[in-house]
Structures are given as structure tokens and as C-alpha cells.
Design a protein around this motif. Structure first.
Motif, PDB file in Angstrom:
ATOM      1  N   CYS A 193      25.013  34.983  43.623  1.00 42.18           N
ATOM      2  CA  CYS A 193      25.177  36.419  43.739  1.00 42.18           C
ATOM      3  C   CYS A 193      24.892  36.948  42.168  1.00 42.18           C
ATOM      4  O   CYS A 193      24.495  38.161  42.094  1.00 42.18           O
ATOM      5  CB  CYS A 193      26.628  36.865  43.999  1.00 42.18           C
ATOM      6  SG  CYS A 193      27.755  36.632  42.512  1.00 42.18           S
ATOM      7  N   GLY A 194      25.072  36.167  41.115  1.00 44.47           N
ATOM      8  CA  GLY A 194      24.441  36.699  39.928  1.00 44.47           C
ATOM      9  C   GLY A 194      25.475  37.385  39.134  1.00 44.47           C
ATOM     10  O   GLY A 194      25.189  37.435  37.996  1.00 44.47           O
ATOM     11  N   CYS A 196      29.369  37.088  39.537  1.00 42.96           N
ATOM     12  CA  CYS A 196      30.467  36.388  39.544  1.00 42.96           C
ATOM     13  C   CYS A 196      30.920  35.513  38.442  1.00 42.96           C
ATOM     14  O   CYS A 196      30.180  35.300  37.460  1.00 42.96           O
ATOM     15  CB  CYS A 196      30.934  35.657  40.926  1.00 42.96           C
ATOM     16  SG  CYS A 196      30.297  34.105  40.916  1.00 42.96           S
ATOM     17  N   CYS A 199      28.748  32.460  38.297  1.00 43.13           N
ATOM     18  CA  CYS A 199      27.253  32.903  38.242  1.00 43.13           C
ATOM     19  C   CYS A 199      26.913  33.255  36.747  1.00 43.13           C
ATOM     20  O   CYS A 199      26.121  32.795  36.021  1.00 43.13           O
ATOM     21  CB  CYS A 199      26.896  33.973  39.267  1.00 43.13           C
ATOM     22  SG  CYS A 199      26.489  33.422  40.873  1.00 43.13           S
ATOM     23  N   CYS A 207      29.177  29.784  42.907  1.00 50.07           N
ATOM     24  CA  CYS A 207      28.983  31.171  43.136  1.00 50.07           C
ATOM     25  C   CYS A 207      30.352  31.568  44.061  1.00 50.07           C
ATOM     26  O   CYS A 207      30.839  30.916  45.027  1.00 50.07           O
ATOM     27  CB  CYS A 207      27.763  31.587  43.974  1.00 50.07           C
ATOM     28  SG  CYS A 207      27.823  33.290  44.273  1.00 50.07           S
ATOM     29  N   GLN A 208      31.043  32.777  43.807  1.00 55.39           N
ATOM     30  CA  GLN A 208      32.074  33.098  44.628  1.00 55.39           C
ATOM     31  C   GLN A 208      31.964  33.209  45.937  1.00 55.39           C
ATOM     32  O   GLN A 208      32.681  33.178  46.800  1.00 55.39           O
ATOM     33  CB  GLN A 208      32.463  34.575  44.148  1.00 55.39           C
ATOM     34  CG  GLN A 208      31.316  35.645  44.191  1.00 55.39           C
ATOM     35  CD  GLN A 208      31.709  37.068  43.997  1.00 55.39           C
ATOM     36  OE1 GLN A 208      32.882  37.365  44.104  1.00 55.39           O
ATOM     37  NE2 GLN A 208      30.857  37.894  43.737  1.00 55.39           N
TER      38      GLN A 208
END
Ligand SMILES: [Zn+2]
Ligand SMILES: [Zn+2]
Length: 503
Positions: A193-194, A196, A199, A207-208
Motif C-alpha cells: 500500500c505504501g 502503512c 510499508c 504490508c497491512q
């Protein structure tokens, strides 16, 4: 006071002071420059105000057109795909026969959803139980009642199997920015997602979105069966169908023009983990000219061998009980292969001996090298064995739980070596406490090999394009959609190396 306010530089640098003096006499002071800058900024603001009033007119037009509710910063949405028919392997219920090829109708998409026309998807060993309805007594025993109830709930949901593949974007929801219709993409088994907690700390392998992908509350139906049963995508992505319906976080653009089957060999979930462990430096750095051991030569181990070769490893010892897999290992870069059945309890010593034979001078420094150094060992090791779902049709390894190989991966390290563990064993593992704490060896958990999908998957695609990754020794045979379930009977017996669905 600082230099900007005084027009002076407090460092006392003579050159700068001279320049300031020159500017003072020429009427160009820092203060003056700042003032001029503000004046320029003011005129920019005036221009922006004009532009804003012009934009207000445009916005009115855009608002009137509901097909373009977002600014051009967002990609245009594709044609509506709601109702479109497609075929996919759908699992529902328990036991043998739970998976059937179905004709489905896509639901309309929205938000950050992405529809990808599948070109290729790998038949991952991890999906064998979901496809074939296999359960293991050991797993059942270890489950909490809550976990058992949750698994039963998931099994009752009609789910398109697969966890990723490569394909072409067919349609996107109005909020999608990462890709546009027509892009070639990898639908990654690991989302990114970039934003979280993981990330932003450079650990997109955690990643979440990884967790909620497979809990009932986190899943959204994306299609319907003919009888109206809602259908979900395994891990929010699917793969064993003509379309994958996923969410932006799982999609990675790959500009490669390589044939789909070859590209999928390098971008399969297993290859991403193997190449990630050895080339991404996400959790551990494979040092130059390293001695490397890879335990297990399935698709994950073979891609780890290729990654180690690409990263400049000097020696790569590959270990697998299955002869054809050891042969494949030699083709993709292993310098030595060992059969764990043949080596038995001497396997670890054998790997250590090989490092000493290959590098006699490496251990020659100092007046007393010490027993830890004299014992040899590798700099870097990857574990890629895992537990058996069913006994293999070919040679069977010494431990169906996968724990022994995991422990050996640690034991073959020299006193500063590091290992990445990537597979799914059953049961617990133990280490001697003092060695674990103080020996200098490091153990890294390697979900997706610790890679960062958006950064690393395009790089793995380039390994195919530039010829540094050889897909041929790993690719068993491309298969059509109709053959997926039958082929899983071979996958679960480890009779294939990497079977790939190609549509
Ligand atoms: Zn997988
Ligand atoms: Zn994230």
C-alpha cells in the motif's frame, strides 16, 4: 540572528563574505533577493488565482459529466465490466471435489478495484489443500476453536483459487492511480500500500493488507455464480480464471514484453520470494563473492539459486532429495548439489567441507583461525523446503515436517552467516540458546523474501528481458485453464517443478 537576516555568513568564510560585499555594492543583497523573490511569488500567486478561476469553469463541466468524477491526475476508468462472463476454478465446501470450473459473471467494480485479464498464473504448492480439499491431522490438532471456525467460514465461501499472476488491465475503479487500462501488470501475492506502518519502514513484505486479505470480514464478492452465489477472490486476487479482480495495492506494472509463461516463471509468488531473498536486500544482504547454500530446489529454491548467481555468489550448494530438481539446480547456477538422503546426518558437515575446499585461503589468515572458522560454513543460506501435503511421487526427503531442513539452514552458516527462511513447516523449531544468542549467525523471516513488490517485481521482470534469469529449466509445461485441477494432482506430489496456467 542568522545569515539570511544579516546578509552575512557567520562561518567567516572569506570567499562568501567577499561575494556578499560585492552584492551589497551592486545593490543585490540577500535581503533584496528575498524581497524580489516574494514579489515574484506574489505574481505567481496572481497567475494561479487566474488559473483557478479558469479551472472553476472546467470543474463545472466535469461535474456535469459523471463519467469523469476525478481530476486527470487519476487514470481514466475502463468500460464497465459488470455482468461480463468468464470462467474460473471455484472452491467451496470441504474435501475432494470442492473445486470446479465455473462460468461466472463479474460484478461492477468501484473504488480502487482493478480487473486484470489473466495471461498466466503459477500453480503454487501452497494452494494444493485449497484446490484438492486436503487437510492434515497435525494442522487440525494445532488449531484453536476460533481458528477452526474461521477456516470453516472461509471454506463455505465460493472462492476463485490462485494467488496472483500476470495479465493486462481490463478495467479500473475511479480511484485507481497506479495503473491504467491496457497496462501489463503482475498481480502480486504480496500487496504494497505504501503508507502503512510496515510499508513506510521499508518492509512491504509485511504490508497491512497482507493479513486481512484472507479473513471473511476483509473479503468482498466480485462475481456471481449462475445460481446467484457470491464469489470471492482468494487473497483478493485469484489467478485460476480468465479474470483476476483485485485491488490497486496488489497490482504492479511490468513493462516487459516477454512471453507470458516465461514472465510468470520469474514473477510467480515462489520466484518473487526466492529472488527477493537473494537480490532485494529487504531483510538480509547477500554479500559479494558469497558462499551460498539453498535448501530445497522447488520453484522457490531454484529462483533463489538464480538470484544468488545474479548477485555474484561464488559458490552455490543446492540441496534436494529429488534428482530432477538437483539437475535443474545445476542448470540455473548451482555449483554443487547434494542429496539429503544420501548425506544423512552428515549433510551439514558436507556443506561446511565444501566451503573449505573451495576457499582454502579464505581461512588462512591470522595465527590462530579458531575452531569456528576452521569448521567452514556458508555466508548466506536460503531455506525453501516446507512441509509435505502428500508424500511426493518422486524421491521423498528425510523430514516431511520441513523442520529439519530449516534447522540445517541455520547449521550450515559460518560464524557470521545469515539465513532467510521462506517456507511453511509444521511444528516448532528449537536452537541451543547460547549459539542462537551469541554465535554471530542471523536468522531472517522471509515472507516474499523480504522484497518490496513495486520496486523489485519490475526488476525481476527485467531479469527475464535481459536473459539473466533462465525460466526454461523451471517451467514444467504451460497448461490450459481446463487442466488446472488435474495438474494439481502432480503439483501436490512434487512431480512438477513449476506448472504455469497460460490463457
Ligand atoms: Zn504461492
Ligand atoms: Zn502497506
Amino acid at each position: 540572528m542568522n545569515a539570511d537576516e544579516t546578509g552575512n555568513d557567520e562561518t567567516g568564510n572569506q570567499d562568501i563574505s567577499d561575494e556578499v560585499a560585492r552584492q551589497e555594492t551592486s545593490g543585490v543583497t540577500r535581503r533584496g533577493l528575498l524581497k524580489n523573490g516574494l514579489a515574484v511569488a506574489g505574481s505567481v500567486a496572481a497567475m494561479a488565482a487566474g488559473a483557478a478561476s479558469a479551472r472553476a469553469d472546467v470543474s463545472a463541466d466535469v461535474r456535469a459529466d459523471v463519467s469523469q468524477p476525478y481530476s486527470p491526475l487519476y487514470a481514466q476508468t475502463g468500460d464497465s465490466v459488470g455482468g461480463r462472463k468468464f470462467r474460473a476454478w471455484v472452491s467451496r465446501g470441504e474435501g475432494h471435489g470442492r473445486t470446479t470450473l465455473q462460468e461466472l459473471a463479474l460484478r461492477p467494480i468501484g473504488g480502487r478495484q482493478v480487473v486484470v485479464r489473466t495471461e498466466a498464473a503459477n500453480l503454487c504448492y501452497t494452494l494444493s489443500p485449497a484446490m484438492l480439499g486436503i487437510t492434515r491431522a497435525a494442522d487440525q490438532l494445532n488449531m484453536t476453536p476460533e481458528r477452526r471456525a474461521r477456516v470453516a467460514q472461509l471454506n463455505a465461501m465460493a472462492t476463485v483459487q490462485g494467488h496472483g499472476g500476470v495479465g493486462i488491465v481490463e478495467a479500473i475503479g475511479p480511484e485507481v492511480r497506479r495503473v491504467k487500462v491496457g497496462d501489463r501488470v503482475c498481480v502480486s501475492g504480496t500487496p504494497q500500500c505504501g503508507v502503512c506502518y510496515a510499508c513506510v519502514r521499508g518492509r512491504s513484505d509485511r504490508c497491512q493488507f497482507l493479513g486481512p486479505a484472507n479473513i471473511p470480514e476483509g473479503m468482498t464478492p466480485v462475481a456471481d455464480m449462475r445460481d446467484g452465489t457470491p464469489v470471492y477472490m482468494n487473497s483478493q486476487i485469484g489467478g485460476f480464471g480468465e479474470y483476476m479482480v483485485t485491488v490497486e495495492e496488489w497490482v504492479v506494472p511490468v513493462p516487459s514484453k516477454a512471453p507470458a509463461a516465461q514472465l510468470e516463471v520469474a514473477l510467480a509468488c515462489t520466484s518473487v520470494a526466492g529472488l527477493g531473498a537473494t537480490t532485494s536486500q529487504g531483510v538480509a544482504v547477500l554479500p559479494p563473492s558469497a558462499n551460498v547454500a539453498v535448501m530445497g530446489c522447488g520453484p522457490l529454491g531454484l529462483s533463489a539459486i538464480q538470484g544468488a548467481r545474479i548477485a555474484g555468489a561464488k559458490m552455490i550448494v543446492a540441496v534436494d532429495p529429488i534428482r530432477v530438481r538437483r539437475e535443474a539446480a545445476l542448470k540455473v547456477g548451482a555449483t554443487h548439489v547434494l542429496d539429503p538422503n544420501e548425506e544423512g546426518e552428515h549433510l551439514v558437515d558436507k556443506v561446511r567441507e565444501l566451503t573449505l575446499q573451495e576457499n582454502p585461503s579464505l581461512w588462512g589468515g591470522g595465527i590462530y583461525a579458531g575452531p569456528a572458522v576452521q569448521a567452514g560454513g556458508v555466508d548466506f543460506a536460503v531455506e525453501a523446503v516446507g512441509a509435505e501435503w502428500l508424500p511426493p511421487a518422486l524421491e521423498r526427503g528425510p523430514d516431511p515436517s520441513g523442520i529439519l531442513a530449516m534447522r540445517q539452514t541455520y547449521d550450515v552458516l559460518h560464524s557470521t552467516g545469515q539465513c532467510v527462511l521462506t517456507s511453511i513447516p509444521t511444528g516448532d523449531i528449537s536452537f541451543p540458546g547460547v549459539t542462537f544468542a551469541l554465535s554471530g549467525r542471523s536468522v531472517h523471516a522471509g515472507q516474499a523474501g523480504g522484497c518490496s513488490p513495486l520496486r523489485d517485481i519490475p526488476k525481476f521482470a527485467s531479469f527475464i528481458d535481459n536473459g539473466s534469469f533462465d525460466p526454461k529449466p523451471m517451467l514444467t509445461a504451460p497448461i490450459p485453464l481446463e487442466k488446472v485441477l488435474d495438474t494439481y494432482q502432480e503439483v501436490v506430489r512434487r512431480a512438477t517443478i513449476l506448472a504455469v496456467l497460460v490463457i
